[in-house]
Design a protein around this motif. Sequence first.
Motif, PDB file in Angstrom:
ATOM      1  N   GLU A  17       0.825  -1.205   0.000  1.00 47.94           N
ATOM      2  CA  GLU A  17       0.000   0.000   0.000  1.00 47.94           C
ATOM      3  C   GLU A  17       0.865   1.263   0.000  1.00 47.94           C
ATOM      4  OE1 GLU A  17      -3.390   0.344   2.632  1.00 47.94           O
ATOM      5  OE2 GLU A  17      -3.268  -1.818   2.972  1.00 47.94           O
ATOM      6  N   GLN A  21       1.303   4.252  -2.906  1.00 43.21           N
ATOM      7  CA  GLN A  21       1.142   5.688  -2.679  1.00 43.21           C
ATOM      8  C   GLN A  21       2.382   6.463  -3.086  1.00 43.21           C
ATOM      9  OE1 GLN A  21      -0.026   6.241   1.375  1.00 43.21           O
ATOM     10  NE2 GLN A  21      -2.140   5.588   1.000  1.00 43.21           N
ATOM     11  N   ASN A  29      -2.198   0.467  -4.644  1.00 37.49           N
ATOM     12  CA  ASN A  29      -2.648   0.782  -3.292  1.00 37.49           C
ATOM     13  C   ASN A  29      -3.885  -0.042  -2.941  1.00 37.49           C
ATOM     14  OD1 ASN A  29      -2.895   2.049  -0.845  1.00 37.49           O
ATOM     15  ND2 ASN A  29      -3.852   3.882  -1.677  1.00 37.49           N
TER      16      ASN A  29
END
Length: 62
Positions: A17, A21, A29
């Motif tokens: 994740e 980002q 993500n």
Amino acid sequence: MNRIVFWALVALCVGVEIWGQVIGVQDINLLGLIAGLGVIGVDCLLHRADRCEEFVEAGEER
């Protein structure tokens, strides 16, 4: 699933994740989020199955 494996998989999902980002790709993500929820779901199911086995071995029904 023991706790070490559980937390290692959760850490991997959180890492994916964060990586998504950082590079700015929303799909990666979301993939990490879905995988993390899957890990939690499988752990809950395995925990429930262990509890049901304990009741069966004790001769009790739920």
